[in-house]
Scaffold this active site. Structure first.
Site, PDB file in Angstrom:
ATOM      1  CB  ILE A  68      45.747  43.397   1.202  1.00 27.06           C
ATOM      2  CG1 ILE A  68      46.754  42.447   2.016  1.00 27.06           C
ATOM      3  CG2 ILE A  68      46.603  44.293   0.032  1.00 27.06           C
ATOM      4  CD1 ILE A  68      47.593  43.094   2.783  1.00 27.06           C
ATOM      5  CG  LEU A  70      39.797  43.147  -2.651  1.00 25.27           C
ATOM      6  CD1 LEU A  70      38.625  43.187  -3.333  1.00 25.27           C
ATOM      7  CD2 LEU A  70      40.483  41.843  -3.084  1.00 25.27           C
ATOM      8  CB  CYS A 127      38.120  39.745  -0.443  1.00 21.97           C
ATOM      9  SG  CYS A 127      38.923  41.177   0.189  1.00 21.97           S
ATOM     10  CG  ASN A 189      39.659  34.077   0.467  1.00 25.39           C
ATOM     11  OD1 ASN A 189      40.441  34.488   0.958  1.00 25.39           O
ATOM     12  ND2 ASN A 189      39.146  34.542  -0.860  1.00 25.39           N
ATOM     13  CB  THR A 190      41.531  34.677   4.904  1.00 28.55           C
ATOM     14  OG1 THR A 190      40.625  35.739   4.330  1.00 28.55           O
ATOM     15  CG2 THR A 190      42.582  34.785   4.133  1.00 28.55           C
ATOM     16  N   GLY A 214      47.159  30.416   6.928  1.00 27.97           N
ATOM     17  CA  GLY A 214      48.064  29.773   7.677  1.00 27.97           C
ATOM     18  C   GLY A 214      47.647  28.440   8.291  1.00 27.97           C
ATOM     19  CB  THR A 263      50.131  31.564   4.687  1.00 28.79           C
ATOM     20  OG1 THR A 263      48.833  32.235   4.515  1.00 28.79           O
ATOM     21  CG2 THR A 263      50.908  32.197   5.753  1.00 28.79           C
TER      22      THR A 263
HETATM   23  C1  DHB Z   1      42.266  40.048   0.970  1.00 29.89           C
HETATM   24  C2  DHB Z   1      41.654  39.643  -0.109  1.00 29.89           C
HETATM   25  C3  DHB Z   1      41.155  38.164   0.106  1.00 29.89           C
HETATM   26  O1  DHB Z   1      40.570  37.490  -0.625  1.00 29.89           O
HETATM   27  C4  DHB Z   1      41.662  37.692   1.325  1.00 29.89           C
HETATM   28  O2  DHB Z   1      41.225  36.315   1.832  1.00 29.89           O
HETATM   29  C5  DHB Z   1      42.354  38.300   2.361  1.00 29.89           C
HETATM   30  C6  DHB Z   1      42.803  39.428   2.113  1.00 29.89           C
HETATM   31  C7  DHB Z   1      42.699  41.504   0.661  1.00 29.89           C
HETATM   32  O3  DHB Z   1      42.979  42.060  -0.318  1.00 29.89           O
HETATM   33  O4  DHB Z   1      42.459  42.262   1.459  1.00 29.89           O
END
Ligand code: DHB
Length: 283
Positions: A68, A70, A127, A189-190, A214, A263
């Site tokens: 995304i 941010l 992120c 986080n991801t 997920g 998710t």
């Molecule tokens: C975004 C930010 C995150 O902290 C994340 O784990 C995944 C995506 C983002 O805004 O791109």
């Protein structure tokens, strides 16, 4: 079911995770937000951000990738529009903060500190989708320590630090955040990932890589929560592929005091409510 984490009193230990719940407005038309343990907002940055070009979300086996970038309206609009909207509810509001530089984080944290309706701050140092800052802080223990120290100095609000799994040893970063004064840690986080369309031979995301979330990441998250819970004394908030009450309970058995549901919100809007109900049996 009630708990207190970092001085934030919650009705139950189930929060909605940053980036999966906007600023609550759309979801508030679908159920009573006050039933949640807390709302963690989408990241707020000092200035508005348009985010990355599409496509920026792609489904993957047992999960999804997103990039995304941010996207958000920036601090000013958050204070003028989103926070007043959230003030209609009594649910604790935890504002996720991101930035490119230490000064940017500090400016946002300072401004949020003055707001009664902000119950806590979650520092996003994880992120994976921006060129500058953010995850750069969360993969280096020295930078983590510096940033958390600066945020603590700038604010009396509880500071939760959201950790990145994209490191060799997450306990090193966890300890650096705790040493600098973090009141709680949230993880994970991801995880950085990538997918290619074999027909077009092109990456499925415009930015090529993205953050994987997920159920696919749950075992990694449980392992990291377990490691971090043993390495620090501050409370740990478990995140990563929680879809059911059983998943949430698994994180608690690994050492989490509370959880965030991310998710799952995209699969079943009511999943946080179902998890709260289901958890009663175990707690
Ligand atoms: C975004 C930010 C995150 O902290 C994340 O784990 C995944 C995506 C983002 O805004 O791109």
């Amino acid at each position: 079911m009630g708990i207190e984490i970092a001085g934030i009193k919650m009705k139950n230990p189930v929060m909605v995770a940053s980036g999966t719940f906007g600023f609550g407005e759309e979801y508030s038309e679908l159920y009573d937000l006050n039933r949640l343990g807390a709302i963690v907002t989408k990241s707020v940055t000092l200035l508005p951000r348009e985010g990355n070009p599409p496509p920026r979300i792609v489904e993957t086996p047992a999960g999804m990738l997103n990039s995304i970038g941010l996207q958000n309206d920036g601090l000013k609009v958050f204070l003028e529009k989103h926070l007043p909207y959230l003030s209609k509810f009594t649910v604790p509001v935890i504002v996720n903060v991101a930035g490119e530089t230490l000064d940017e984080y500090v400016d946002v944290v300072k401004a949020l500190s003055k707001e009664n309706r902000v119950d806590g701050i979650e520092l996003n140092i994880s992120c994976p989708n921006v060129k500058k800052g953010c995850m750069a802080f969360g993969i280096d223990p020295k930078l983590t320590e510096e940033l958390v120290k600066a945020a603590k100095k700038a604010s009396k609000k509880p500071i939760i630090v959201k950790l990145s799994p994209n490191v060799t040893d997450i306990t090193v970063i966890a300890k650096a955040a705790e040493k600098a004064g973090a009141d709680a840690l949230s993880l994970i986080n991801t995880i950085m990932g990538m997918a290619i369309d074999i027909k077009t031979k092109k990456p499925k995301l415009a930015m090529i890589t993205g953050g994987l979330s997920g159920p696919a990441i749950k075992p990694i998250a449980v392992r990291m929560v377990w490691q971090v819970a043993q390495a620090v004394k501050v409370p740990v908030i478990g995140i990563g592929g929680i879809m059911t009450a059983e998943d949430a309970y698994e994180f608690m058995l690994a050492g989490a005091s509370a959880v965030q549901v991310g998710t799952a919100n995209f699969v079943d809007i009511e999943s946080p409510l179902k998890i709260i109900e289901g958890l009663k049996k175990y707690i």
